[in-house]
Design a protein around this motif. Structure first.
Motif, PDB file in Angstrom:
ATOM      1  N   MET A 139       3.444  26.152   3.895  1.00 23.47           N
ATOM      2  CA  MET A 139       3.742  27.055   2.902  1.00 23.47           C
ATOM      3  C   MET A 139       2.914  27.492   1.981  1.00 23.47           C
ATOM      4  N   LEU A 140       2.687  28.837   1.841  1.00 21.37           N
ATOM      5  CA  LEU A 140       1.722  29.999   1.545  1.00 21.37           C
ATOM      6  C   LEU A 140       1.506  30.558  -0.163  1.00 21.37           C
ATOM      7  N   SER A 141       0.545  30.296  -1.513  1.00 19.90           N
ATOM      8  CA  SER A 141       0.915  30.695  -2.803  1.00 19.90           C
ATOM      9  C   SER A 141      -0.232  31.563  -3.052  1.00 19.90           C
ATOM     10  N   TYR A 142       0.098  32.893  -3.415  1.00 14.17           N
ATOM     11  CA  TYR A 142      -0.564  33.670  -4.025  1.00 14.17           C
ATOM     12  C   TYR A 142      -0.290  33.388  -5.735  1.00 14.17           C
ATOM     13  N   LYS A 143      -1.341  34.526  -6.321  1.00 18.65           N
ATOM     14  CA  LYS A 143      -1.370  34.829  -7.575  1.00 18.65           C
ATOM     15  C   LYS A 143      -2.821  35.566  -8.145  1.00 18.65           C
ATOM     16  N   GLN A 144      -1.587  36.561  -8.716  1.00 20.35           N
ATOM     17  CA  GLN A 144      -2.203  37.349  -9.343  1.00 20.35           C
ATOM     18  C   GLN A 144      -2.036  37.777 -10.907  1.00 20.35           C
ATOM     19  N   TYR A 145      -2.984  38.039 -11.611  1.00 19.38           N
ATOM     20  CA  TYR A 145      -2.912  38.196 -13.009  1.00 19.38           C
ATOM     21  C   TYR A 145      -2.600  40.017 -13.089  1.00 19.38           C
ATOM     22  N   LEU A 146      -1.741  40.711 -14.154  1.00 17.74           N
ATOM     23  CA  LEU A 146      -2.560  41.832 -14.894  1.00 17.74           C
ATOM     24  C   LEU A 146      -2.516  41.297 -15.703  1.00 17.74           C
ATOM     25  N   TRP A 147      -2.610  42.588 -17.013  1.00 19.10           N
ATOM     26  CA  TRP A 147      -3.714  42.958 -18.162  1.00 19.10           C
ATOM     27  C   TRP A 147      -3.169  43.663 -18.933  1.00 19.10           C
TER      28      TRP A 147
ATOM     29  N   GLU B 255       5.595  44.136  -6.311  1.00 16.95           N
ATOM     30  CA  GLU B 255       5.547  44.748  -5.232  1.00 16.95           C
ATOM     31  C   GLU B 255       4.289  45.137  -3.828  1.00 16.95           C
ATOM     32  N   GLU B 256       3.229  45.665  -5.032  1.00 13.89           N
ATOM     33  CA  GLU B 256       1.520  44.855  -4.129  1.00 13.89           C
ATOM     34  C   GLU B 256       1.230  44.162  -4.349  1.00 13.89           C
ATOM     35  N   ALA B 257       1.749  43.229  -5.528  1.00 13.56           N
ATOM     36  CA  ALA B 257       1.180  41.859  -5.053  1.00 13.56           C
ATOM     37  C   ALA B 257       1.386  41.091  -3.525  1.00 13.56           C
ATOM     38  N   LEU B 258       3.414  41.163  -3.738  1.00 16.71           N
ATOM     39  CA  LEU B 258       4.173  41.223  -2.744  1.00 16.71           C
ATOM     40  C   LEU B 258       3.165  41.448  -0.916  1.00 16.71           C
ATOM     41  N   LEU B 259       2.765  42.270  -1.260  1.00 15.17           N
ATOM     42  CA  LEU B 259       1.880  42.722   0.270  1.00 15.17           C
ATOM     43  C   LEU B 259       1.052  42.305   0.684  1.00 15.17           C
TER      44      LEU B 259
ATOM     45  N   ILE C 176       3.259  37.188   2.020  1.00 13.16           N
ATOM     46  CA  ILE C 176       4.336  36.531   2.002  1.00 13.16           C
ATOM     47  C   ILE C 176       5.805  37.463   2.803  1.00 13.16           C
ATOM     48  N   ARG C 177       6.056  36.669   3.333  1.00 12.35           N
ATOM     49  CA  ARG C 177       7.245  37.414   4.188  1.00 12.35           C
ATOM     50  C   ARG C 177       8.542  36.617   3.365  1.00 12.35           C
ATOM     51  N   GLU C 178       9.263  35.172   3.079  1.00 15.68           N
ATOM     52  CA  GLU C 178      10.267  34.759   2.596  1.00 15.68           C
ATOM     53  C   GLU C 178       9.522  33.725   1.582  1.00 15.68           C
ATOM     54  N   GLY C 179      10.812  33.860   0.565  1.00  8.89           N
ATOM     55  CA  GLY C 179       9.958  32.731  -0.340  1.00  8.89           C
ATOM     56  C   GLY C 179      10.661  33.422  -2.020  1.00  8.89           C
ATOM     57  N   LEU C 180       9.804  32.689  -2.801  1.00  8.06           N
ATOM     58  CA  LEU C 180      10.159  33.307  -4.328  1.00  8.06           C
ATOM     59  C   LEU C 180       8.837  33.941  -4.813  1.00  8.06           C
ATOM     60  N   CYS C 181       9.193  34.736  -5.777  1.00  4.48           N
ATOM     61  CA  CYS C 181       8.147  35.509  -6.731  1.00  4.48           C
ATOM     62  C   CYS C 181       8.347  35.390  -8.540  1.00  4.48           C
ATOM     63  N   LEU C 182       7.776  34.541  -8.607  1.00  2.00           N
ATOM     64  CA  LEU C 182       7.913  34.085 -10.307  1.00  2.00           C
ATOM     65  C   LEU C 182       6.446  35.410 -11.032  1.00  2.00           C
ATOM     66  N   VAL C 183       7.588  36.456 -12.187  1.00  2.00           N
ATOM     67  CA  VAL C 183       6.160  36.978 -13.515  1.00  2.00           C
ATOM     68  C   VAL C 183       7.084  36.335 -14.478  1.00  2.00           C
TER      69      VAL C 183
END
Length: 138
Positions: free
Chosen positions: A1-9, A26-30, A34-41
């Motif tokens: 499983m992959l994981s990606y993290k980004q912050y917006l200020w 959407e930019e963070a997802l790109l 990751i093609r299949e999974g979940l996005c928490l904001v």
């Protein structure tokens, strides 16, 4: 499983604002790949919110008016403000609007229904705050 993290200020000029952050998510997802999974904001401050709704100006005006009726701004209205703060209303507004959203990721895109967009809701602006984007999947 992959994981990606980004912050917006954010540092909004107004006390209460709604900002459509769907393009940034959407930019963070790109970037995540990751093609299949979940996005928490997640709003990482107790006087701001993240929510999903329609990007329609009249609705946003209605939300602002409704929240102000539920929890009007005022230093003398909340016991929380006895501590020297003036944002008791913002804590209540955040509780009503929610802390975070989770969206499904399908085929590398946010799997939304018609009109759904992700918003940052600010209820005690004029200072720097952040939002977490955390995407997990394959």
């Amino acid at each position: 499983m992959l994981s990606y993290k980004q912050y917006l200020w954010f540092n909004t000029p107004g006390r209460m604002e709604f900002i459509n952050i769907t393009p940034q998510v959407e930019e963070a997802l790109l970037k995540s790949g990751i093609r299949e999974g979940l996005c928490l904001v997640n709003a990482m401050h107790i006087t701001s919110s993240v929510f999903i709704n329609d990007d329609e100006g009249g609705l946003h005006q209605d939300l602002s008016a409704w929240l102000e009726r539920l929890a009007p701004y005022g230093k003398d209205k909340y016991k929380h403000n006895l501590s020297g703060e003036d944002n008791g209303d913002a804590h209540l507004k955040r509780t009503v609007m929610g802390r975070e959203v989770v969206a499904a990721v399908t085929g590398g895109k946010l799997d939304f229904g018609p009109w759904e967009q992700i918003f940052y809701g600010e209820f005690d602006g004029q200072r720097k705050k952040r939002v977490l984007i955390k995407i997990i999947g394959e």
